[in-house]
Write an enzyme that holds these catalytic residues in place. Structure first.
Site, PDB file in Angstrom:
ATOM      1  N   LYS A 199      37.050  34.055  33.508  1.00 46.38           N
ATOM      2  CA  LYS A 199      35.867  33.551  32.829  1.00 46.38           C
ATOM      3  C   LYS A 199      36.051  33.653  31.311  1.00 46.38           C
ATOM      4  O   LYS A 199      35.820  32.712  30.581  1.00 46.38           O
ATOM      5  CB  LYS A 199      34.666  34.388  33.296  1.00 46.38           C
ATOM      6  CG  LYS A 199      33.355  33.925  32.790  1.00 46.38           C
ATOM      7  CD  LYS A 199      32.240  34.810  33.348  1.00 46.38           C
ATOM      8  CE  LYS A 199      30.960  34.555  32.586  1.00 46.38           C
ATOM      9  NZ  LYS A 199      29.901  35.483  32.958  1.00 46.38           N
ATOM     10  N   GLU A 205      45.078  41.815  32.040  1.00 51.57           N
ATOM     11  CA  GLU A 205      45.859  41.723  33.279  1.00 51.57           C
ATOM     12  C   GLU A 205      46.173  40.261  33.593  1.00 51.57           C
ATOM     13  O   GLU A 205      47.309  39.894  33.889  1.00 51.57           O
ATOM     14  CB  GLU A 205      45.075  42.322  34.462  1.00 51.57           C
ATOM     15  CG  GLU A 205      44.874  43.816  34.420  1.00 51.57           C
ATOM     16  CD  GLU A 205      43.563  44.215  33.761  1.00 51.57           C
ATOM     17  OE1 GLU A 205      43.059  43.454  32.895  1.00 51.57           O
ATOM     18  OE2 GLU A 205      43.037  45.293  34.107  1.00 51.57           O
ATOM     19  N   GLY A 257      30.889  37.247  36.817  1.00 53.91           N
ATOM     20  CA  GLY A 257      32.176  37.240  37.508  1.00 53.91           C
ATOM     21  C   GLY A 257      32.063  37.555  38.993  1.00 53.91           C
ATOM     22  O   GLY A 257      32.603  36.847  39.841  1.00 53.91           O
ATOM     23  N   ARG A 258      31.334  38.600  39.332  1.00 54.54           N
ATOM     24  CA  ARG A 258      31.279  39.036  40.738  1.00 54.54           C
ATOM     25  C   ARG A 258      30.371  38.154  41.598  1.00 54.54           C
ATOM     26  O   ARG A 258      30.222  38.402  42.785  1.00 54.54           O
ATOM     27  CB  ARG A 258      30.873  40.507  40.811  1.00 54.54           C
ATOM     28  CG  ARG A 258      29.589  40.857  40.089  1.00 54.54           C
ATOM     29  CD  ARG A 258      29.437  42.373  39.931  1.00 54.54           C
ATOM     30  NE  ARG A 258      28.270  42.748  39.146  1.00 54.54           N
ATOM     31  CZ  ARG A 258      28.240  42.844  37.829  1.00 54.54           C
ATOM     32  NH1 ARG A 258      29.333  42.557  37.123  1.00 54.54           N
ATOM     33  NH2 ARG A 258      27.147  43.218  37.192  1.00 54.54           N
ATOM     34  N   GLU A 343      29.550  47.617  40.501  1.00 60.05           N
ATOM     35  CA  GLU A 343      29.526  47.103  39.127  1.00 60.05           C
ATOM     36  C   GLU A 343      28.114  46.644  38.773  1.00 60.05           C
ATOM     37  O   GLU A 343      27.712  46.670  37.622  1.00 60.05           O
ATOM     38  CB  GLU A 343      30.537  45.945  38.969  1.00 60.05           C
ATOM     39  CG  GLU A 343      30.875  45.627  37.517  1.00 60.05           C
ATOM     40  CD  GLU A 343      32.110  44.744  37.354  1.00 60.05           C
ATOM     41  OE1 GLU A 343      33.214  45.268  37.138  1.00 60.05           O
ATOM     42  OE2 GLU A 343      31.966  43.516  37.442  1.00 60.05           O
ATOM     43  N   HIS A 374      40.202  55.448  63.648  1.00 54.35           N
ATOM     44  CA  HIS A 374      41.359  56.328  63.785  1.00 54.35           C
ATOM     45  C   HIS A 374      41.757  56.933  62.447  1.00 54.35           C
ATOM     46  O   HIS A 374      42.884  57.405  62.285  1.00 54.35           O
ATOM     47  CB  HIS A 374      42.520  55.547  64.407  1.00 54.35           C
ATOM     48  CG  HIS A 374      42.152  55.039  65.777  1.00 54.35           C
ATOM     49  ND1 HIS A 374      42.342  55.785  66.922  1.00 54.35           N
ATOM     50  CD2 HIS A 374      41.522  53.900  66.166  1.00 54.35           C
ATOM     51  CE1 HIS A 374      41.886  55.101  67.963  1.00 54.35           C
ATOM     52  NE2 HIS A 374      41.383  53.962  67.524  1.00 54.35           N
ATOM     53  N   LYS A 503      38.957  49.700  28.686  1.00 55.86           N
ATOM     54  CA  LYS A 503      39.750  48.564  28.178  1.00 55.86           C
ATOM     55  C   LYS A 503      40.145  48.806  26.726  1.00 55.86           C
ATOM     56  O   LYS A 503      41.294  48.610  26.330  1.00 55.86           O
ATOM     57  CB  LYS A 503      38.926  47.272  28.234  1.00 55.86           C
ATOM     58  CG  LYS A 503      38.734  46.679  29.612  1.00 55.86           C
ATOM     59  CD  LYS A 503      38.052  45.313  29.476  1.00 55.86           C
ATOM     60  CE  LYS A 503      37.470  44.835  30.794  1.00 55.86           C
ATOM     61  NZ  LYS A 503      36.661  43.632  30.688  1.00 55.86           N
TER      62      LYS A 503
HETATM   63  O1  F6P Z   1      36.040  44.409  35.135  1.00 50.81           O
HETATM   64  C1  F6P Z   1      35.169  43.767  34.295  1.00 50.81           C
HETATM   65  C2  F6P Z   1      35.143  42.297  34.477  1.00 50.81           C
HETATM   66  O2  F6P Z   1      34.490  41.752  33.372  1.00 50.81           O
HETATM   67  C3  F6P Z   1      34.465  41.848  35.757  1.00 50.81           C
HETATM   68  O3  F6P Z   1      33.105  41.835  35.689  1.00 50.81           O
HETATM   69  C4  F6P Z   1      35.069  40.504  35.926  1.00 50.81           C
HETATM   70  O4  F6P Z   1      34.852  40.049  37.202  1.00 50.81           O
HETATM   71  C5  F6P Z   1      36.515  40.788  35.592  1.00 50.81           C
HETATM   72  O5  F6P Z   1      36.435  41.728  34.548  1.00 50.81           O
HETATM   73  C6  F6P Z   1      37.350  39.621  35.205  1.00 50.81           C
HETATM   74  O6  F6P Z   1      36.901  38.983  34.037  1.00 50.81           O
HETATM   75  P1  F6P Z   1      37.431  37.564  33.615  1.00 50.81           P
HETATM   76  O7  F6P Z   1      37.049  36.584  34.673  1.00 50.81           O
HETATM   77  O8  F6P Z   1      36.747  37.259  32.307  1.00 50.81           O
HETATM   78  O9  F6P Z   1      38.918  37.631  33.463  1.00 50.81           O
END
Ligand code: F6P
Length: 537
Positions: A199, A205, A257-258, A343, A374, A503
């Protein structure tokens, strides 16, 4: 004041309930029917809890006092209920863009419809070979994303594997190079499509993995960017990366995002199962939305599920809840729900910034059955903490030729909730130990190990079959459950400030680990760990 009174009534009911046994409530012949609710093809049974009529009425009064209906209507109307970010919350519009909705002068639903049509066109081209790689038709799709840009599609793609008839989908999320390396190892770059799902288009990452995959692709094809698409609300940043606007699928900041799997973030899923099944997935969620918007609180499935959650965590003080899908393909659902619930509601202050006076959302964890049985079910049955168990089970599996497996799965699921509630008394345990030949002191000792206290609560969610439509309903049910719990707790369920500090510190620690910065502001432990990692103890 009204809310405080309503909480006090719930707490009084919880104090009363802790003295009764759940199994005794079944003396009422209609217990199962009156403490279950069936809607949109889902059956929620919450009769194996200590809730009685008075407790349920107190909880419903709490939902009234917190104005759940008013907040819900505000959300659907596009009011900026995500107050700390000044944003509307309109993921529901992604699955039903038929309702006209204008936000800050933008016709939101027109934008959503247009993007959705572009997704369908693109998916059809990839699946039908109108869009190819530089080595032939696209055989593999890699979705790079993390958190909400990964967990939804990865969970749903696995859940809906029986419907997959498109390119194979792979997911890379972790910044650990092992993740991307393992995915690259099995793929041909010339027939692979890469989706960069972010987003913000800044998440470290995702950007690191995207750059690695671009380098990998560049070694095999002349125009690597041509096999990249972006999903982002920042097309400007995607363009800087080399992905033109024609291959960027955007969504507004009114989708968290979620909560984003219903729109472009679901592109990998659409590529896998096709636009029609993807639309069935959205339609299932929209059906549940319509129910949530219109049903009275007492008959409203997300509201009831939320109240059951609040009852056990805030009311009875059980610190965690386990989500236990007896559906192997829902293996990533616990991880998905961890982000959705923790979250969203893992907050320490209310919407107006004052500290919470009750626990925020619970720890959510789990694993599909029967595997979990198990592993950790020992603790669920005999450990000293009580865990609310949330079982999920289908009437029908996708393997009719293995119907006997499904029957065993069902039997196990029902047996677990029965065992949790019923337990096993000392007398029965003693008789078992006696039969095994124990006597004297050893008999009591052996019997004690075999006692199950019972009286452990669970809820069971039944559905017909895990189709795209059903999965859509289940996810929407949980989304709204989180919203209702957050509303009653006074939390803003749509921001996530708690992920920021780590972060920031990670960015500052890069140079320390590289030996380029002494890390003058770091504590002794962090510096010693960094030195050891640099091999400079
Ligand atoms: O971990 C924080 C967060 O902002 C989440 O809410 C989100 O889903 C994720 O990082 C990924 O963010 P982006 O889609 O901006 O890469």
């Amino acid at each position: 004041m009204r809310l405080a009174k309503a909480w006090a009534a719930v707490e009084a009911e919880a104090a009363r309930a802790s003295k009764r046994r759940i199994a005794d409530l079944f003396a009422a012949p209609d217990r199962a029917a009156s403490f279950s609710h069936q809607v949109c093809g889902l059956l929620l049974d919450y009769s194996k809890t200590a809730l009685d009529d008075a407790a349920r009425s107190a909880l419903l009064a709490l939902a009234e006092a917190a104005d759940v209906a008013g907040r819900r209507d505000a959300m659907f109307a596009g009011e900026k209920i995500n107050s700390s970010e000044q944003r509307a919350v309109l993921h529901t519009a992604l699955r039903d863009p038929s309702r006209p909705l204008t936000l800050d002068g933008e016709d939101v639903t027109a934008t959503i419809r247009e993007t959705h049509a572009r997704m369908i066109e693109f998916a059809a081209a990839v699946r039908g070979s109108g869009f190819t790689g530089q080595g032939g038709p696209i055989r593999d799709v890699v979705n790079i994303g993390i958190g909400g840009s990964d967990l939804g599609p990865v969970m749903a793609a696995r859940a809906l594997a029986p419907y997959a008839d498109g390119p194979r989908c792979h997911f890379v999320s972790n910044v650990d190079g092992a993740d991307v390396a393992d995915v690259m190892a099995g793929l041909d770059p010339a027939t692979t499509l890469v989706i960069v799902a972010s987003k913000s288009f800044t998440t470290i990452e995702t950007m690191t993995n995207a750059a690695t995959l671009r380098d990998w692709m560049a070694k095999a094809v002349t125009d690597p960017a041509a096999q990249f698409v972006a999903i982002s609300s920042r097309p400007d940043r995607a363009a800087e990366f080399g992905i033109p606007a024609s291959r960027v699928f955007g969504f507004g900041d009114y989708v968290g995002g979620r909560y984003s799997v219903w729109g472009p973030i679901g592109l990998s899923l659409m590529l896998a199962i096709g636009p029609e099944e993807f639309d069935a997935f959205r339609a299932g969620a929209a059906e549940l939305d319509a129910h949530f918007r219109s049903a009275p609180l007492a008959e409203n499935l997300p509201v009831l599920l939320a109240l059951v959650g609040l009852w056990h965590h805030q009311g009875l003080g059980y610190p965690t809840r386990a989500v236990l899908p007896y559906e192997h393909r829902l293996g990533r659902l616990p991880a998905y729900l961890q982000q959705l619930e923790m979250e969203s509601n893992g907050k320490r202050v209310t919407r107006d910034g004052t500290p919470l006076t009750r626990p925020s959302g619970p720890v959510v964890w789990g694993e599909p059955g029967t595997n979990g049985q198990h592993a950790f079910f020992q603790l669920l049955h005999q450990g000293t903490q009580v865990v609310l168990c949330e079982f999920m089970l289908a009437r029908e599996g996708h393997e009719p030729h293995l119907a006997h497996h499904h029957r065993l799965l069902q039997a196990n699921c029902l047996a677990q909730s029965e065992a949790l509630m019923r337990g096993r008394s000392f007398a029965t345990a003693r008789a078992i130990a006696e039969k095994l030949g124990y006597d004297g002191e050893a008999l009591n000792c052996q019997a004690a190990q075999r006692v199950f206290e019972g009286n452990r609560p669970s809820v069971t969610l039944l559905y017909d079959k895990l189709t795209p439509r059903t999965l859509g309903k289940i996810l929407a049910l949980y989304e709204h459950r989180v919203f209702v719990e957050g509303t009653i707790l006074g939390i803003n369920s749509f921001d996530q400030w708690g992920v920021e500090l780590g972060k920031e510190l990670a960015t500052a620690l890069g140079p320390v680990l590289a030996g380029e910065d002494a890390g003058a502001d770091k504590d002794g432990s962090t510096l010693a760990l960094a030195a050891w990692l640099r091999d400079q103890e």
